[in-house]
Design a protein around this motif. Structure first.
Motif, mmCIF file in Angstrom:
data_model
loop_
_atom_site.group_PDB
_atom_site.id
_atom_site.type_symbol
_atom_site.label_atom_id
_atom_site.label_comp_id
_atom_site.label_asym_id
_atom_site.label_seq_id
_atom_site.Cartn_x
_atom_site.Cartn_y
_atom_site.Cartn_z
ATOM 1 N N LEU B 132 0.871 -1.247 0.065
ATOM 2 C CA LEU B 132 -0.031 -0.057 0.024
ATOM 3 C C LEU B 132 1.012 1.310 0.048
ATOM 4 O O LEU B 132 0.648 2.146 -0.774
ATOM 5 N N ILE B 133 2.007 1.194 0.794
ATOM 6 C CA ILE B 133 2.929 2.385 0.754
ATOM 7 C C ILE B 133 3.464 2.545 -0.655
ATOM 8 O O ILE B 133 3.560 3.683 -1.180
ATOM 9 N N LEU B 134 4.020 1.321 -1.200
ATOM 10 C CA LEU B 134 4.509 1.276 -2.426
ATOM 11 C C LEU B 134 3.476 2.018 -3.270
ATOM 12 O O LEU B 134 3.996 2.930 -4.282
ATOM 13 N N ILE B 193 9.031 -0.028 4.725
ATOM 14 C CA ILE B 193 10.250 0.667 4.030
ATOM 15 C C ILE B 193 11.386 -0.362 3.648
ATOM 16 O O ILE B 193 11.998 -0.359 2.627
ATOM 17 N N TYR B 194 11.633 -1.073 4.610
ATOM 18 C CA TYR B 194 12.654 -2.241 4.529
ATOM 19 C C TYR B 194 12.204 -3.047 3.629
ATOM 20 O O TYR B 194 13.283 -3.613 2.637
ATOM 21 N N ALA B 195 11.031 -3.488 3.392
ATOM 22 C CA ALA B 195 10.445 -4.335 2.387
ATOM 23 C C ALA B 195 10.882 -3.936 1.057
ATOM 24 O O ALA B 195 11.240 -4.622 0.175
ATOM 25 N N VAL B 196 10.524 -2.709 0.805
ATOM 26 C CA VAL B 196 10.880 -1.839 -0.616
ATOM 27 C C VAL B 196 12.290 -2.050 -0.912
ATOM 28 O O VAL B 196 12.551 -2.316 -1.933
ATOM 29 N N PHE B 197 13.065 -1.735 0.159
ATOM 30 C CA PHE B 197 14.542 -1.672 -0.108
ATOM 31 C C PHE B 197 15.126 -3.229 -0.283
ATOM 32 O O PHE B 197 15.755 -3.277 -1.473
ATOM 33 N N TRP B 214 13.948 0.543 -6.584
ATOM 34 C CA TRP B 214 13.241 0.389 -5.260
ATOM 35 C C TRP B 214 14.289 0.752 -4.342
ATOM 36 O O TRP B 214 13.930 0.956 -2.956
ATOM 37 N N THR B 215 15.463 0.373 -4.373
ATOM 38 C CA THR B 215 16.241 0.543 -3.341
ATOM 39 C C THR B 215 16.591 1.878 -2.987
ATOM 40 O O THR B 215 16.621 2.347 -1.844
ATOM 41 N N GLU B 216 16.529 2.767 -4.197
ATOM 42 C CA GLU B 216 16.723 4.220 -4.118
ATOM 43 C C GLU B 216 15.427 4.876 -3.306
ATOM 44 O O GLU B 216 15.573 5.435 -2.456
ATOM 45 N N GLU B 217 14.269 4.300 -3.754
ATOM 46 C CA GLU B 217 13.082 4.876 -2.969
ATOM 47 C C GLU B 217 13.131 4.434 -1.692
ATOM 48 O O GLU B 217 12.552 5.090 -0.737
ATOM 49 N N GLY B 218 13.699 3.114 -1.360
ATOM 50 C CA GLY B 218 13.696 2.524 0.211
ATOM 51 C C GLY B 218 14.466 3.847 1.071
ATOM 52 O O GLY B 218 13.903 4.148 1.867
ATOM 53 N N ILE B 219 15.706 3.877 0.320
ATOM 54 C CA ILE B 219 16.460 4.829 1.188
ATOM 55 C C ILE B 219 15.901 6.188 1.142
ATOM 56 O O ILE B 219 15.977 6.922 2.284
ATOM 57 N N TRP B 220 15.141 6.665 0.172
ATOM 58 C CA TRP B 220 14.539 7.811 0.367
ATOM 59 C C TRP B 220 13.575 8.003 1.261
ATOM 60 O O TRP B 220 13.447 9.025 2.033
ATOM 61 N N LEU B 221 12.872 6.897 1.413
ATOM 62 C CA LEU B 221 11.650 6.861 2.308
ATOM 63 C C LEU B 221 12.332 6.804 3.864
ATOM 64 O O LEU B 221 11.756 7.591 4.890
ATOM 65 N N PRO B 233 15.545 6.279 17.239
ATOM 66 C CA PRO B 233 16.633 5.051 17.240
ATOM 67 C C PRO B 233 16.511 4.104 16.116
ATOM 68 O O PRO B 233 17.553 3.826 15.146
ATOM 69 N N GLU B 234 15.382 3.368 16.138
ATOM 70 C CA GLU B 234 15.235 2.388 15.126
ATOM 71 C C GLU B 234 15.171 2.935 13.653
ATOM 72 O O GLU B 234 15.619 2.289 12.641
ATOM 73 N N ALA B 235 14.633 4.303 13.514
ATOM 74 C CA ALA B 235 14.452 4.907 12.097
ATOM 75 C C ALA B 235 16.048 5.076 11.756
ATOM 76 O O ALA B 235 16.417 4.904 10.511
ATOM 77 N N LEU B 236 16.726 5.598 12.656
ATOM 78 C CA LEU B 236 18.026 5.872 12.419
ATOM 79 C C LEU B 236 18.916 4.545 11.898
ATOM 80 O O LEU B 236 19.673 4.553 11.038
ATOM 81 N N GLY B 237 18.720 3.450 12.670
ATOM 82 C CA GLY B 237 19.414 2.203 12.382
ATOM 83 C C GLY B 237 18.836 1.756 11.095
ATOM 84 O O GLY B 237 19.724 1.176 10.498
ATOM 85 N N LEU B 238 17.596 1.920 10.814
ATOM 86 C CA LEU B 238 17.156 1.308 9.462
ATOM 87 C C LEU B 238 17.912 1.864 8.316
ATOM 88 O O LEU B 238 18.457 1.522 7.471
ATOM 89 N N LEU B 239 18.074 3.207 8.550
ATOM 90 C CA LEU B 239 18.598 3.968 7.358
ATOM 91 C C LEU B 239 20.168 3.731 7.298
ATOM 92 O O LEU B 239 20.592 3.480 6.201
ATOM 93 N N ALA B 240 20.757 3.483 8.330
ATOM 94 C CA ALA B 240 22.120 3.109 8.630
ATOM 95 C C ALA B 240 22.294 1.852 7.713
ATOM 96 O O ALA B 240 23.233 1.451 7.026
ATOM 97 N N LEU B 241 21.318 1.046 8.210
ATOM 98 C CA LEU B 241 21.326 -0.418 7.444
ATOM 99 C C LEU B 241 21.407 -0.471 6.070
ATOM 100 O O LEU B 241 22.273 -0.934 5.140
ATOM 101 N N MET B 242 20.502 0.384 5.413
ATOM 102 C CA MET B 242 20.295 0.446 3.883
ATOM 103 C C MET B 242 21.559 0.890 3.179
ATOM 104 O O MET B 242 21.872 0.798 2.390
#
Lengths: 117, 421
Positions: B132-134, B193-197, B214-221, B233-242
């Motif tokens: 749905l987010i996609l 977001i992680y699913a998109v990435f 999709w990876t770009e969009e994931g990072i962008w989101l 912190p988890e949002a920061l962690g996810l962006l770092a992971l990507m």
């Protein structure tokens, strides 16, 4: 926006509960109803008599047919309802979560279809 | 003709860049996601007709918004009957008119995060939240989403329609959750977001342009969430992971398209700038002292990229992080990876013990890395036939042809090993 809370629970368990438990439940419902009234969200609501008192009607070829019993035999039965008026689903869900019936049973939250839509 | 092409290009560029923003803005006001999408797609079609003739407007966004607004009012007029409908319609019309005036002068407020929170609402089926987010925020169609999530486009389309009408009918609010409920709500947004990435990541060669996006969009989101919620912190962690993953994109395949395992990647091909950014994000997240899955996974990446400086991944840290991650997730998949780390820190015997303990996990029967790990282990222990069988299982389970080829090479190398012994 209006939402209907349909309170489902195990009717047998409720009816056979010890007097003390039943009284506690009633007191919890009274407090809950009072809280909703004071918050100005309650439109209406009632406890329902057990499904053993239910009758179901449908019209078959123009002839009304009456059946003894509730519409659906399921594990949990409809025990009561509230009609509330709140801004959105989050508000409705947070009220539904406070309903004493949510602890042992399930509260189905249904948006009311507004007239003219 | 050149003008026509240019106008089309401009419209398409704007469509891609502003789609989610415009959908979010309109839907947040009308509560009707599908209606906002329809109105916008009409507005884009109108732009393609008008702009080649009249030129691209000064503020294309405002033009599109005006066109979409007219369309929404038209649609509502046709739908609404009775007094209540009319007054509701009047309300929407007034609000949309006000925003049209504003759009000329001011920036259109960005409400995509609100839209994401509506899509990831607990009252929406968890399986449909990411799709749905996609669709709503990124404008992907049901065909693209269906193929990524292995659901037929028709079925995906139906489920998306149902979710969108639920948002409208049950009046799921478009709002950023309160602090107390943020944790649970943000989880589903991050998961989506992680699913998109991850979908984009599974297509490493970048030959499939749509997937690459999709990876770009994931990072962008991920960046969007951080810009609005900078202290989660988890949002920061996810962006770092990507970003860690993205930094190794060029190193994952050899020039001739062969799979290169992480430990053998040329660190010179890693993107230093992305790694530095990821490290900064992860440090910021750790300082908040609320650990979670994404931070741990990012920390794993961090322990791997240490190799660019020391020549060796920090295996002791990796083992510790897997322990923590296993405590959080209880996932057998994590346990497999932990066993691989044990091989580095404690040798083959500990590795074998850890993998054997997992032998009864049903979930692992079709998990490729489990079989590859077993094969690798047996090869090191000199049990060639067991290694061969395990490679066979792993090869049969892999969907990426480059990884499959890599596993086949490993399997073929066994016979060389057998001759030596």
């Amino acid at each position: 926006m209006q939402y209907l809370f349909l309170i489902y629970g195990n009717e047998q368990a409720m009816l056979s509960a010890p007097k003390e438990t039943a009284e506690k439940t009633m007191a919890a419902y009274a407090a809950y109803t009072d809280a909703m009234t004071k918050a100005g969200v309650l439109v209406g609501g009632n406890r329902l008599r057990p499904t053993s008192s239910a009758s179901s009607v449908r019209v078959n070829n123009g002839k009304p047919q009456v059946l003894d019993g509730p519409y659906a035999e399921i594990k949990e039965q409809l025990a009561g309802y509230y009609l509330v008026d709140v801004p959105d689903l989050d508000a409705a869900l947070s009220w539904a979560a406070r309903c004493p019936g949510a602890e042992r049973g399930t509260i189905e939250v249904r948006p009311v279809w507004p007239r003219g839509e | 003709m050149a003008d026509n092409g240019q106008a089309r290009e401009t419209a398409e560029r704007i469509a891609r860049r502003h789609y989610g923003k415009l959908v979010a803005f309109l839907a947040a006001r009308t509560g009707d996601v599908a209606g906002a999408e329809d109105a916008l797609s009409d507005a884009f079609a109108a732009a393609l007709l008008d702009w080649p003739k009249s030129g691209v407007p000064q503020i294309p966004e405002a033009w599109l918004l005006t066109a979409a607004r007219r369309r929404i009012i038209d649609m509502n007029r046709r739908k609404a009957t009775g007094e209540k409908g009319a007054s509701h319609l009047e309300l929407i019309a007034r609000e949309l008119r006000a925003l049209e005036i504003n759009a000329d002068r001011t920036q259109i407020p960005d409400e995509r995060l609100r839209l994401m929170f509506a899509c990831a609402h607990p009252a929406i089926d968890p399986a449909i939240r990411a799709p749905l987010i996609l669709q709503t925020v990124l404008g992907f169609d049901a065909v693209a989403i269906g193929s990524a999530f292995l659901i037929s486009p028709a079925a995906m389309g139906k489920r998306l329609v149902r979710a969108k009408s639920k948002i409208g009918q049950a009046r799921i609010p478009f709002r950023i959750p309160e602090r107390t409920e943020m944790h649970e709500r943000l989880d589903s947004v991050l998961e989506a977001i992680y699913a998109v990435f991850a979908e984009g990541w599974s297509e490493p060669t970048g030959t499939d342009v749509r997937r690459r996006e999709w990876t770009e969009e994931g990072i962008w989101l991920g960046r969007l969430v951080i810009s609005l919620l900078p202290d989660e912190p988890e949002a920061l962690g996810l962006l770092a992971l990507m970003l860690y993953a993205e930094s190794r994109r060029r190193a994952r395949r050899s020039p001739d398209g062969r799979y290169v395992p992480l430990q053998e990647q040329d660190t010179a091909l890693w993107d230093e700038a992305l790694i530095d950014e990821a490290e900064t994000l992860l440090r910021k997240a750790s300082a908040i002292q609320m650990t979670g899955r994404y931070q741990l996974e990012a920390a794993l990446q961090s322990a791997h990229v240490v190799r660019r400086k020391t020549g060796r991944a920090d295996w002791a840290a990796i083992e510790r992080i897997y322990d923590a991650l296993f405590a959080v997730t209880g996932s057998p998949v994590v346990a497999v990876n932990r066993a691989v780390a044990l091989a580095q820190t404690r040798g083959a015997a500990a590795w074998l013990k850890a993998l054997d303990a997992l032998a009864k996990e049903e979930k692992l029967a079709d998990y490729q890395p489990y079989w590859a790990a077993r094969a690798d282990l047996f090869a090191q222990l000199g049990n060639i036939s067991a290694a061969g069988e395990a490679y066979c299982r792993a090869i049969g389970l892999e969907r990426d042809s480059a990884v499959r080829a890599f596993l086949q090479e490993q399997q073929a190398a066994l016979s060389v090993l057998a001759k030596k012994t």
